[in-house]
Design an enzyme around this catalytic site. Sequence first.
Site, PDB file in Angstrom:
ATOM      1  N   CYS A 144     -15.585 -14.487 -34.667  1.00 15.02           N
ATOM      2  CA  CYS A 144     -14.547 -13.661 -35.292  1.00 15.02           C
ATOM      3  C   CYS A 144     -14.823 -12.250 -34.812  1.00 15.02           C
ATOM      4  O   CYS A 144     -15.759 -11.615 -35.293  1.00 15.02           O
ATOM      5  CB  CYS A 144     -14.610 -13.745 -36.810  1.00 15.02           C
ATOM      6  SG  CYS A 144     -13.510 -12.546 -37.612  1.00 15.02           S
ATOM      7  N   CYS A 167     -14.049  -9.527 -37.865  1.00 15.62           N
ATOM      8  CA  CYS A 167     -14.878  -9.417 -39.085  1.00 15.62           C
ATOM      9  C   CYS A 167     -15.929 -10.519 -39.048  1.00 15.62           C
ATOM     10  O   CYS A 167     -16.800 -10.482 -38.174  1.00 15.62           O
ATOM     11  CB  CYS A 167     -14.028  -9.405 -40.365  1.00 15.62           C
ATOM     12  SG  CYS A 167     -12.788 -10.695 -40.547  1.00 15.62           S
ATOM     13  N   SER A 168     -15.856 -11.491 -39.953  1.00 15.91           N
ATOM     14  CA  SER A 168     -16.907 -12.514 -39.971  1.00 15.91           C
ATOM     15  C   SER A 168     -16.357 -13.865 -40.405  1.00 15.91           C
ATOM     16  O   SER A 168     -17.048 -14.634 -41.050  1.00 15.91           O
ATOM     17  CB  SER A 168     -18.038 -12.087 -40.906  1.00 15.91           C
ATOM     18  OG  SER A 168     -17.520 -11.839 -42.202  1.00 15.91           O
TER      19      SER A 168
END
Lengths: 210, 220
Positions: A111, A114-115
Site C-alpha cells: 500500500c 498508507c498501510s
Amino acid sequence: MSGDHEHGHDHDEGSSLSEMELRVRALETVLVEKGYVDPAALDLIIESYETRIGPRNGARVVAKAWLEPDYMDFLRRDASAAIATLGYGGRQGETMVALENTDSVHNVVVCTLCSCYPWPVLGLPPAWYKSAAYRSRVVSDPRAVLADFGVTLPVDKKIRVWDSTAEVRYLVIPQRPAGTEAWDLAALAALVTRDSMIGTGLVTVPGGAA
Amino acid sequence: MNGAHDLGGMEGFGPVVPEPVHIPFHSTWERRVLANTLACMAMGVWNIDAMRASREKLPPAEYLTSSYFEIWFKGLVSRLVAEGLVSRAEVESGISQGPGRPVPSVLTAERVLPALAAGAQYTREPDRPARFAAGAPVRTRQMNPSHHTRLPRYARGKAGVIEAVRGFFVFADANAQGLGPQPQWLYTVRFDGRELWGSESDPTLSVTIEAWESYLEPPI
C-alpha cells in the site's frame, strides 16, 4: 508500567518512547473521562490482534488451497467467501482477492499510500510493510526489495506488484514446495510464512531444497 | 493531496529491514494507539477515508520522521480536535475540562468482537452500468486535487489495462471530505513497468492499482 520496561524491539531512543507513552496515556485518559471509549473495549481490541487475528489464519487458507483444488477454485471465484468458510473475515478484509504465484508469475502486495493490509488473515502489518523504504521502492524496483529479504527470482519471472489503493485486500498464495506431497494441513500451514503471503518471501522446507 | 504519504517511486529511504516474526506492536503505547483509533472510529463521527486524510495532512517533514503509530496518534488527535470532541489543552494535560459531547455510538466491550468480525461495508448497489470492461485499455487522469485521493502520483496520466471490475464502491475522495459515499465502479488497472518508470524499467514488472471510474478515461 512505564516505558522503561519496553525493550527488545524498539528502534526509538528511550526518551522518545517514554514521551509517546505519556502522550498516549494522556489522550486515553481524556477519552475515557469524556465517555467516548470504554477501557474494557480497548483491551479486547488489543487482545484480538495479539492473540487471535494473525498470519496463522492466512497460513491455514494457503494450506487448504494447496490440498484441495476445489477450495483453490473457490478462492479464485470469491476469495472473501472462501476465506469466511474458515471463520476469518471482517475488518480490513471485507473484499478479499487471492493472488496465485506460479512458475511464471510472482505477486507482491503493497500500500504505497498508507498501510492497507488484509487484517483477518495476516493480522496487523509488520513495521517494514508500513515503512517508507518498502512503500516507495517495491513498486519501482521490486527485485531490489526482494533482495533485502534474501529472495532472488529467475530473471524472466514476471513480477506483479499490487498497490492496495482502495478497500480490496490481497492474499498471495505462494507456491507449494516440492517434497510436501504427503503432508497434512497442519504441517503445511506451519511452513507458510507471513512474508510468503505478502510476496516478500517464498515457502521452503527447512533443511530441504528451496 | 500531494502529501508525503504518497511514497511510490521515491528513492533514498535505504533498504527494507525485514522482521520475520509476527510482532503486531513494539511497545505498550502502540497497542493503545491502535485500540483508541479503532474505538474512536466506532463512534461514527468520521469514516475511514477521513481518518486517512487526517494522517496525510501532517507536514511532510513530520510525516517522514514519525513512526507509523506516531502518525496514527497525530492523525487521531487532529481529527478529535477538528471535530470538537477534545481540545489540544486536554490532550496535552491529560485532564478533561468537561463532559464529552454526545456521539452516535460508543464501542462497548461486548460489541468489540462482533464489530471486528463484521467489518464495514464499502460496496453499494450499482445504479448504473460499468463504463469499462476487463481487458479495456484506459488512461488515468492527470490530476492534483488538494483533497484526499487514492490515485497515487506515480500512476497519474498513465496508460493501462482494466484487469478486473471489482464492484461498486464508496468513493474515498468524496467520503473523506464528508460529502457522502458517492459510490462508483472500482477497477483494478494494470500498468507495464516501463509505462510508469521508463524504458530502463524491469521488463518483467507490472503494477496494479485500484481505481475508481472517475480516475479513468478512454485512451487518447
